[in-house]
Write a protein that holds these residues in place. Structure first.
Motif, PDB file in Angstrom:
ATOM      1  N   LYS A   1     -21.635  34.511  31.250  1.00 16.82           N
ATOM      2  CA  LYS A   1     -21.938  35.551  30.266  1.00 16.82           C
ATOM      3  C   LYS A   1     -22.806  35.032  29.117  1.00 16.82           C
ATOM      4  CE  LYS A   1     -17.489  37.846  31.160  1.00 16.82           C
ATOM      5  NZ  LYS A   1     -16.196  38.293  30.573  1.00 16.82           N
ATOM      6  N   VAL A   2     -22.942  33.716  29.027  1.00 20.26           N
ATOM      7  CA  VAL A   2     -23.627  33.140  27.875  1.00 20.26           C
ATOM      8  C   VAL A   2     -25.127  33.424  27.894  1.00 20.26           C
ATOM      9  CG1 VAL A   2     -24.208  30.997  26.680  1.00 20.26           C
ATOM     10  CG2 VAL A   2     -21.887  31.349  27.565  1.00 20.26           C
ATOM     11  N   ALA A   3     -25.796  33.131  28.988  1.00 23.18           N
ATOM     12  CA  ALA A   3     -27.252  33.319  29.035  1.00 23.18           C
ATOM     13  C   ALA A   3     -27.665  34.772  28.790  1.00 23.18           C
ATOM     14  CB  ALA A   3     -27.805  32.810  30.367  1.00 23.18           C
ATOM     15  N   PRO A   4     -26.993  35.772  29.384  1.00 18.54           N
ATOM     16  CA  PRO A   4     -27.354  37.157  29.062  1.00 18.54           C
ATOM     17  C   PRO A   4     -27.156  37.503  27.589  1.00 18.54           C
ATOM     18  CG  PRO A   4     -26.112  37.093  31.107  1.00 18.54           C
ATOM     19  CD  PRO A   4     -26.029  35.721  30.510  1.00 18.54           C
ATOM     20  N   ALA A   5     -26.122  36.920  26.959  1.00 19.88           N
ATOM     21  CA  ALA A   5     -25.901  37.169  25.532  1.00 19.88           C
ATOM     22  C   ALA A   5     -27.042  36.588  24.702  1.00 19.88           C
ATOM     23  CB  ALA A   5     -24.563  36.572  25.096  1.00 19.88           C
ATOM     24  N   ILE A   6     -27.492  35.398  25.077  1.00 18.58           N
ATOM     25  CA  ILE A   6     -28.626  34.795  24.373  1.00 18.58           C
ATOM     26  C   ILE A   6     -29.892  35.618  24.593  1.00 18.58           C
ATOM     27  CG2 ILE A   6     -30.152  32.780  24.294  1.00 18.58           C
ATOM     28  CD1 ILE A   6     -27.708  31.046  24.895  1.00 18.58           C
ATOM     29  N   GLU A   7     -30.071  36.111  25.806  1.00 18.29           N
ATOM     30  CA  GLU A   7     -31.261  36.918  26.101  1.00 18.29           C
ATOM     31  C   GLU A   7     -31.364  38.126  25.169  1.00 18.29           C
ATOM     32  OE1 GLU A   7     -33.579  38.877  29.950  1.00 18.29           O
ATOM     33  OE2 GLU A   7     -31.520  38.144  30.163  1.00 18.29           O
ATOM     34  N   LYS A   8     -30.233  38.757  24.884  1.00 20.58           N
ATOM     35  CA  LYS A   8     -30.235  39.905  23.974  1.00 20.58           C
ATOM     36  C   LYS A   8     -30.644  39.508  22.563  1.00 20.58           C
ATOM     37  CE  LYS A   8     -26.621  42.494  26.426  1.00 20.58           C
ATOM     38  NZ  LYS A   8     -25.242  43.051  26.343  1.00 20.58           N
ATOM     39  N   ALA A   9     -30.378  38.252  22.205  1.00 20.46           N
ATOM     40  CA  ALA A   9     -30.680  37.787  20.853  1.00 20.46           C
ATOM     41  C   ALA A   9     -32.036  37.111  20.743  1.00 20.46           C
ATOM     42  CB  ALA A   9     -29.587  36.821  20.390  1.00 20.46           C
TER      43      ALA A   9
ATOM     44  N   VAL B   1     -25.295  35.998  18.524  1.00 25.53           N
ATOM     45  CA  VAL B   1     -25.126  35.850  19.974  1.00 25.53           C
ATOM     46  C   VAL B   1     -23.665  36.150  20.298  1.00 25.53           C
ATOM     47  CG1 VAL B   1     -25.337  34.315  21.954  1.00 25.53           C
ATOM     48  CG2 VAL B   1     -26.934  34.121  20.046  1.00 25.53           C
ATOM     49  N   ILE B   2     -23.411  37.326  20.853  1.00 24.49           N
ATOM     50  CA  ILE B   2     -22.049  37.813  21.040  1.00 24.49           C
ATOM     51  C   ILE B   2     -21.590  37.503  22.466  1.00 24.49           C
ATOM     52  CG2 ILE B   2     -20.501  39.761  20.715  1.00 24.49           C
ATOM     53  CD1 ILE B   2     -22.238  38.898  18.250  1.00 24.49           C
ATOM     54  N   THR B   3     -20.824  36.435  22.610  1.00 28.57           N
ATOM     55  CA  THR B   3     -20.401  35.974  23.939  1.00 28.57           C
ATOM     56  C   THR B   3     -19.033  36.500  24.346  1.00 28.57           C
ATOM     57  OG1 THR B   3     -19.636  33.934  22.881  1.00 28.57           O
ATOM     58  CG2 THR B   3     -21.810  33.887  23.903  1.00 28.57           C
ATOM     59  N   GLY B   4     -18.335  37.182  23.450  1.00 29.70           N
ATOM     60  CA  GLY B   4     -17.055  37.793  23.810  1.00 29.70           C
ATOM     61  C   GLY B   4     -15.866  36.880  23.599  1.00 29.70           C
ATOM     62  N   PRO B   5     -14.669  37.368  23.903  1.00 25.87           N
ATOM     63  CA  PRO B   5     -13.448  36.562  23.745  1.00 25.87           C
ATOM     64  C   PRO B   5     -13.523  35.283  24.576  1.00 25.87           C
ATOM     65  CG  PRO B   5     -12.905  38.866  24.155  1.00 25.87           C
ATOM     66  CD  PRO B   5     -14.369  38.730  24.407  1.00 25.87           C
ATOM     67  N   GLU B   6     -12.900  34.235  24.050  1.00 25.95           N
ATOM     68  CA  GLU B   6     -12.912  32.962  24.762  1.00 25.95           C
ATOM     69  C   GLU B   6     -11.833  32.913  25.845  1.00 25.95           C
ATOM     70  OE1 GLU B   6     -15.093  30.766  24.611  1.00 25.95           O
ATOM     71  OE2 GLU B   6     -16.066  30.842  22.655  1.00 25.95           O
ATOM     72  N   PHE B   7     -12.039  32.004  26.817  1.00 32.81           N
ATOM     73  CA  PHE B   7     -11.085  31.859  27.913  1.00 32.81           C
ATOM     74  C   PHE B   7      -9.711  31.459  27.387  1.00 32.81           C
ATOM     75  CE2 PHE B   7      -9.165  29.255  31.367  1.00 32.81           C
ATOM     76  CZ  PHE B   7      -9.051  30.258  32.316  1.00 32.81           C
ATOM     77  N   VAL B   8      -9.685  30.493  26.481  1.00 33.23           N
ATOM     78  CA  VAL B   8      -8.482  30.193  25.707  1.00 33.23           C
ATOM     79  C   VAL B   8      -8.683  30.877  24.363  1.00 33.23           C
ATOM     80  CG1 VAL B   8      -7.100  28.392  24.603  1.00 33.23           C
ATOM     81  CG2 VAL B   8      -8.072  28.007  26.881  1.00 33.23           C
TER      82      VAL B   8
ATOM     83  N   LYS C   1     -17.329  29.131  25.104  1.00 29.56           N
ATOM     84  CA  LYS C   1     -18.557  29.921  25.256  1.00 29.56           C
ATOM     85  C   LYS C   1     -19.444  29.888  24.020  1.00 29.56           C
ATOM     86  CE  LYS C   1     -16.706  33.775  26.586  1.00 29.56           C
ATOM     87  NZ  LYS C   1     -16.543  35.186  27.002  1.00 29.56           N
ATOM     88  N   CYS C   2     -18.855  29.994  22.845  1.00 25.91           N
ATOM     89  CA  CYS C   2     -19.665  29.918  21.628  1.00 25.91           C
ATOM     90  C   CYS C   2     -20.383  28.577  21.554  1.00 25.91           C
ATOM     91  CB  CYS C   2     -18.789  30.108  20.396  1.00 25.91           C
ATOM     92  SG  CYS C   2     -18.164  31.783  20.170  1.00 25.91           S
ATOM     93  N   GLY C   3     -19.661  27.496  21.862  1.00 29.39           N
ATOM     94  CA  GLY C   3     -20.267  26.177  21.836  1.00 29.39           C
ATOM     95  C   GLY C   3     -21.375  26.035  22.866  1.00 29.39           C
ATOM     96  N   THR C   4     -21.154  26.595  24.054  1.00 26.96           N
ATOM     97  CA  THR C   4     -22.185  26.559  25.091  1.00 26.96           C
ATOM     98  C   THR C   4     -23.429  27.297  24.636  1.00 26.96           C
ATOM     99  OG1 THR C   4     -20.520  26.417  26.837  1.00 26.96           O
ATOM    100  CG2 THR C   4     -22.709  27.162  27.481  1.00 26.96           C
ATOM    101  N   ALA C   5     -23.234  28.471  24.029  1.00 26.37           N
ATOM    102  CA  ALA C   5     -24.365  29.243  23.514  1.00 26.37           C
ATOM    103  C   ALA C   5     -25.092  28.475  22.416  1.00 26.37           C
ATOM    104  CB  ALA C   5     -23.882  30.587  22.990  1.00 26.37           C
TER     105      ALA C   5
END
Length: 269
Positions: A32-40, A178-185, A192-196
């Motif tokens: 989900k990270v790359a599509p979120a970055i694409e929007k931004a 960059v809105i990546t959504g709720p984290e796995f934990v 995900k935020c860190g990956t973005a």
């Protein structure tokens, strides 16, 4: 504001999952990270353009952060003088708790509302520079307070945040959300935020260095010759670009001039 980064994970009872299930679910979330970055990207492009303009005019860039995002920005910044041959001090990091305490992760320092601006003042920050705040939540006091001070002092500001409508975005002239959504934990924004953030840092630094002429074609022609691996890579770049056939001769020319770019200029390439 909506704290999406603190919303419950989409997955329950993680402790009952197999290794196979855990890695599959984490991988699905990372997709989900790359599509979120694409929007931004439009926001990011404006920020990068401003950074390149400031650096080209002789100014400096400062990442300003805490926690995982701040530490990731340190990893990005320390690579640049070697990879692109830029002067140390062109790209800097103001990290809550200090870069010298990077591995200690003093998370309590992110609540300090004076340290960020004090650190920037120690660098004699001015309107020639640009400061980019990093905060997954968009609320980190260390970052927010310093950005507000920057705005008051006429310093150009940007930010990278992971929640919409945050105070830090409001305090920045060039916000990137960059809105990546709720984290796995739940709440673990190093995921995900860190990956973005890591992907965005790569985009900022690489694009900026290319725009500043530190890359030719697709090659690191200004890379510093700090070890055998990099020197070997630079020799091969020089051989390819200058049409040289003899490795030892190319290496001698490279070492004489100190970089592929300078060697090419000397050869009239």
């Amino acid at each position: 504001m909506i704290r999406i980064t603190e919303q419950p994970s989409l997955y329950r009872h993680l402790e009952k999952m197999t290794v196979e299930a855990l890695t599959a679910h984490i991988n699905n979330e990372d997709k989900k990270v790359a599509p979120a970055i694409e929007k931004a990207l439009p926001q990011l492009n404006r920020l990068i353009t401003a950074i390149a303009e400031k650096l080209e005019a002789g100014g400096r860039m400062f990442y300003l952060g805490a926690g995982s995002g701040g530490r990731l920005s340190v990893l990005d910044a320390i690579e640049l003088p070697t990879t692109y041959g830029i002067p140390k001090g062109m790209v800097n990091v103001i990290l809550a708790g200090g870069v010298e305490h990077l591995i200690e992760a003093p998370e309590e320092k992110e609540d300090d509302t004076e340290a960020g601006w004090d650190a920037l003042k120690a660098y004699a920050i001015s309107d020639k520079d640009i400061v980019v705040g990093i905060s997954a939540s968009g609320t980190t006091p260390f970052v927010l307070a310093a950005l507000k001070q920057c705005r008051s002092a006429g310093v150009t500001t940007g930010c990278i945040v992971s929640n919409p409508g945050s105070p830090i975005a409001a305090a920045s002239e060039l916000p990137v959300e960059v809105i990546t959504g709720p984290e796995f934990v739940t709440g673990s924004t190093r995921m995900k935020c860190g990956t973005a953030q890591k992907m965005i840092f790569d985009m900022i630094s690489t694009t900026t260095m290319i725009r500043l002429g530190r890359v030719e074609d697709n090659s690191m022609v200004n890379v510093l010759l700090i070890n055998d691996k990099i020197t070997d890579r630079a020799v091969k770049i020089l051989m390819e670009k200058a049409g040289l056939k003899d490795y030892d001769n190319a290496k001698a020319i490279l070492l004489q001039h100190g970089s592929v770019k300078k060697a090419m200029d000397a050869l009239g390439g």
